[in-house]
Design a protein around this motif. Structure first.
Motif, PDB file in Angstrom:
ATOM      1  N   ALA A  29      17.448  18.508 -11.793  1.00 11.03           N
ATOM      2  CA  ALA A  29      17.810  19.455 -10.739  1.00 11.03           C
ATOM      3  C   ALA A  29      19.301  19.337 -10.467  1.00 11.03           C
ATOM      4  O   ALA A  29      19.955  18.405 -10.923  1.00 11.03           O
ATOM      5  CB  ALA A  29      17.033  19.160  -9.453  1.00 11.03           C
ATOM      6  N   VAL A  30      19.793  20.291  -9.693  1.00 12.41           N
ATOM      7  CA  VAL A  30      21.124  20.145  -9.098  1.00 12.41           C
ATOM      8  C   VAL A  30      20.931  19.443  -7.767  1.00 12.41           C
ATOM      9  O   VAL A  30      20.120  19.876  -6.938  1.00 12.41           O
ATOM     10  CB  VAL A  30      21.810  21.506  -8.910  1.00 12.41           C
ATOM     11  CG1 VAL A  30      23.167  21.315  -8.236  1.00 12.41           C
ATOM     12  CG2 VAL A  30      21.973  22.210 -10.255  1.00 12.41           C
ATOM     13  N   TYR A  31      21.659  18.366  -7.567  1.00  5.08           N
ATOM     14  CA  TYR A  31      21.540  17.562  -6.354  1.00  5.08           C
ATOM     15  C   TYR A  31      22.732  17.854  -5.442  1.00  5.08           C
ATOM     16  O   TYR A  31      23.888  17.875  -5.888  1.00  5.08           O
ATOM     17  CB  TYR A  31      21.486  16.075  -6.712  1.00  5.08           C
ATOM     18  CG  TYR A  31      20.162  15.662  -7.270  1.00  5.08           C
ATOM     19  CD1 TYR A  31      19.747  16.078  -8.542  1.00  5.08           C
ATOM     20  CD2 TYR A  31      19.283  14.868  -6.542  1.00  5.08           C
ATOM     21  CE1 TYR A  31      18.513  15.718  -9.052  1.00  5.08           C
ATOM     22  CE2 TYR A  31      18.042  14.502  -7.037  1.00  5.08           C
ATOM     23  CZ  TYR A  31      17.670  14.935  -8.299  1.00  5.08           C
ATOM     24  OH  TYR A  31      16.434  14.570  -8.805  1.00  5.08           O
ATOM     25  N   TYR A  32      22.411  18.067  -4.175  1.00  7.72           N
ATOM     26  CA  TYR A  32      23.419  18.379  -3.166  1.00  7.72           C
ATOM     27  C   TYR A  32      23.362  17.354  -2.043  1.00  7.72           C
ATOM     28  O   TYR A  32      22.289  16.892  -1.672  1.00  7.72           O
ATOM     29  CB  TYR A  32      23.153  19.745  -2.539  1.00  7.72           C
ATOM     30  CG  TYR A  32      23.160  20.918  -3.489  1.00  7.72           C
ATOM     31  CD1 TYR A  32      22.000  21.294  -4.159  1.00  7.72           C
ATOM     32  CD2 TYR A  32      24.318  21.664  -3.709  1.00  7.72           C
ATOM     33  CE1 TYR A  32      21.993  22.372  -5.029  1.00  7.72           C
ATOM     34  CE2 TYR A  32      24.319  22.739  -4.573  1.00  7.72           C
ATOM     35  CZ  TYR A  32      23.147  23.087  -5.230  1.00  7.72           C
ATOM     36  OH  TYR A  32      23.150  24.158  -6.090  1.00  7.72           O
ATOM     37  N   CYS A  33      24.530  17.037  -1.500  1.00  5.79           N
ATOM     38  CA  CYS A  33      24.556  16.241  -0.280  1.00  5.79           C
ATOM     39  C   CYS A  33      25.006  17.124   0.881  1.00  5.79           C
ATOM     40  O   CYS A  33      25.718  18.105   0.689  1.00  5.79           O
ATOM     41  CB  CYS A  33      25.470  15.036  -0.408  1.00  5.79           C
ATOM     42  SG  CYS A  33      27.210  15.400  -0.730  1.00  5.79           S
ATOM     43  N   SER A  34      24.540  16.768   2.039  1.00  4.03           N
ATOM     44  CA  SER A  34      25.022  17.395   3.269  1.00  4.03           C
ATOM     45  C   SER A  34      25.140  16.309   4.327  1.00  4.03           C
ATOM     46  O   SER A  34      24.554  15.227   4.178  1.00  4.03           O
ATOM     47  CB  SER A  34      24.087  18.518   3.727  1.00  4.03           C
ATOM     48  OG  SER A  34      22.843  18.008   4.154  1.00  4.03           O
ATOM     49  N   ALA A  35      25.894  16.593   5.360  1.00  2.07           N
ATOM     50  CA  ALA A  35      26.095  15.586   6.388  1.00  2.07           C
ATOM     51  C   ALA A  35      26.325  16.235   7.741  1.00  2.07           C
ATOM     52  O   ALA A  35      26.901  17.326   7.828  1.00  2.07           O
ATOM     53  CB  ALA A  35      27.275  14.688   6.036  1.00  2.07           C
ATOM     54  N   ASN A  36      25.853  15.558   8.762  1.00  4.66           N
ATOM     55  CA  ASN A  36      26.149  15.928  10.143  1.00  4.66           C
ATOM     56  C   ASN A  36      27.305  15.044  10.592  1.00  4.66           C
ATOM     57  O   ASN A  36      27.148  13.824  10.701  1.00  4.66           O
ATOM     58  CB  ASN A  36      24.918  15.724  11.016  1.00  4.66           C
ATOM     59  CG  ASN A  36      25.156  16.143  12.441  1.00  4.66           C
ATOM     60  OD1 ASN A  36      25.434  15.304  13.300  1.00  4.66           O
ATOM     61  ND2 ASN A  36      25.094  17.428  12.702  1.00  4.66           N
ATOM     62  N   VAL A  37      28.442  15.679  10.826  1.00  4.69           N
ATOM     63  CA  VAL A  37      29.698  14.939  10.999  1.00  4.69           C
ATOM     64  C   VAL A  37      30.322  15.268  12.346  1.00  4.69           C
ATOM     65  O   VAL A  37      30.351  16.440  12.759  1.00  4.69           O
ATOM     66  CB  VAL A  37      30.688  15.303   9.874  1.00  4.69           C
ATOM     67  CG1 VAL A  37      32.018  14.580  10.060  1.00  4.69           C
ATOM     68  CG2 VAL A  37      30.091  14.977   8.509  1.00  4.69           C
ATOM     69  N   VAL A  38      30.822  14.258  13.011  1.00  8.75           N
ATOM     70  CA  VAL A  38      31.615  14.457  14.223  1.00  8.75           C
ATOM     71  C   VAL A  38      33.076  14.486  13.785  1.00  8.75           C
ATOM     72  O   VAL A  38      33.563  13.542  13.151  1.00  8.75           O
ATOM     73  CB  VAL A  38      31.392  13.336  15.249  1.00  8.75           C
ATOM     74  CG1 VAL A  38      32.276  13.551  16.472  1.00  8.75           C
ATOM     75  CG2 VAL A  38      29.922  13.277  15.645  1.00  8.75           C
ATOM     76  N   ILE A  39      33.748  15.597  14.113  1.00  9.69           N
ATOM     77  CA  ILE A  39      35.142  15.730  13.712  1.00  9.69           C
ATOM     78  C   ILE A  39      36.037  15.729  14.936  1.00  9.69           C
ATOM     79  O   ILE A  39      35.596  15.993  16.058  1.00  9.69           O
ATOM     80  CB  ILE A  39      35.384  17.013  12.894  1.00  9.69           C
ATOM     81  CG1 ILE A  39      35.157  18.261  13.773  1.00  9.69           C
ATOM     82  CG2 ILE A  39      34.495  17.039  11.663  1.00  9.69           C
ATOM     83  CD1 ILE A  39      35.623  19.546  13.104  1.00  9.69           C
ATOM     84  N   SER A  40      37.294  15.436  14.690  1.00  4.81           N
ATOM     85  CA  SER A  40      38.281  15.400  15.758  1.00  4.81           C
ATOM     86  C   SER A  40      39.003  16.732  15.827  1.00  4.81           C
ATOM     87  O   SER A  40      39.515  17.215  14.819  1.00  4.81           O
ATOM     88  CB  SER A  40      39.284  14.270  15.503  1.00  4.81           C
ATOM     89  OG  SER A  40      40.296  14.265  16.484  1.00  4.81           O
ATOM     90  N   THR A  41      39.017  17.357  17.014  1.00  3.10           N
ATOM     91  CA  THR A  41      39.748  18.601  17.207  1.00  3.10           C
ATOM     92  C   THR A  41      40.628  18.465  18.444  1.00  3.10           C
ATOM     93  O   THR A  41      40.501  17.509  19.210  1.00  3.10           O
ATOM     94  CB  THR A  41      38.806  19.803  17.385  1.00  3.10           C
ATOM     95  OG1 THR A  41      38.221  19.752  18.701  1.00  3.10           O
ATOM     96  CG2 THR A  41      37.707  19.807  16.344  1.00  3.10           C
TER      97      THR A  41
END
Length: 122
Positions: free
Chosen positions: A90-102
């Motif tokens: 398969a094609v493997y994908y990563c995803s993430a829930n990220v806290v970013i600085s703004t």
């Protein structure tokens, strides 16, 4: 923020691969990282979850063979895949829930990486 997935390739059945997913950008923290896969002609499926604090969970199809982990110092997640089967192709994908600085303060967003192809030959 960008997620860069790598580590895919061609492997024989029974072999192993380790996928990496490196997050870069104005990251405050990573709350969770996920691995998904999409086989030819099939829908994308979520196969592994890793939350900050150490919680992990797996789809039944990979449980006992795949291990998800993360290195907060490197903002990188991993998926160790052992005992690979042709049906893991398969094609493997990563995803993430990220806290970013703004400028307005920290915000939480979901990001996706590009896919990396895993092919398991019989």
């Amino acid at each position: 923020v960008q997620l860069q997935a790598s580590g895919g390739g061609l492997v024989q059945a029974g072999g192993s691969l380790r996928l990496s997913c490196e997050a870069s950008g104005s990251i405050v923290s990573i709350n969770a990282m996920y691995w998904h896969r999409q086989a030819p002609g099939k829908r994308r499926e979520l196969i592994a979850i890793h939350r900050s604090g150490g919680f992990t969970d797996y789809a039944d199809s990979v449980k006992g063979r795949f291990t998800i982990s993360g290195d907060n110092t490197k903002n990188t997640g991993y998926l160790q895949m052992n005992s690979l089967k042709p049906e893991d192709t398969a094609v493997y994908y990563c995803s993430a829930n990220v806290v970013i600085s703004t400028l307005e303060g920290p915000y939480e967003y979901d990001y996706w990486g590009q896919g990396t192809l895993v092919t398991v030959s019989s």
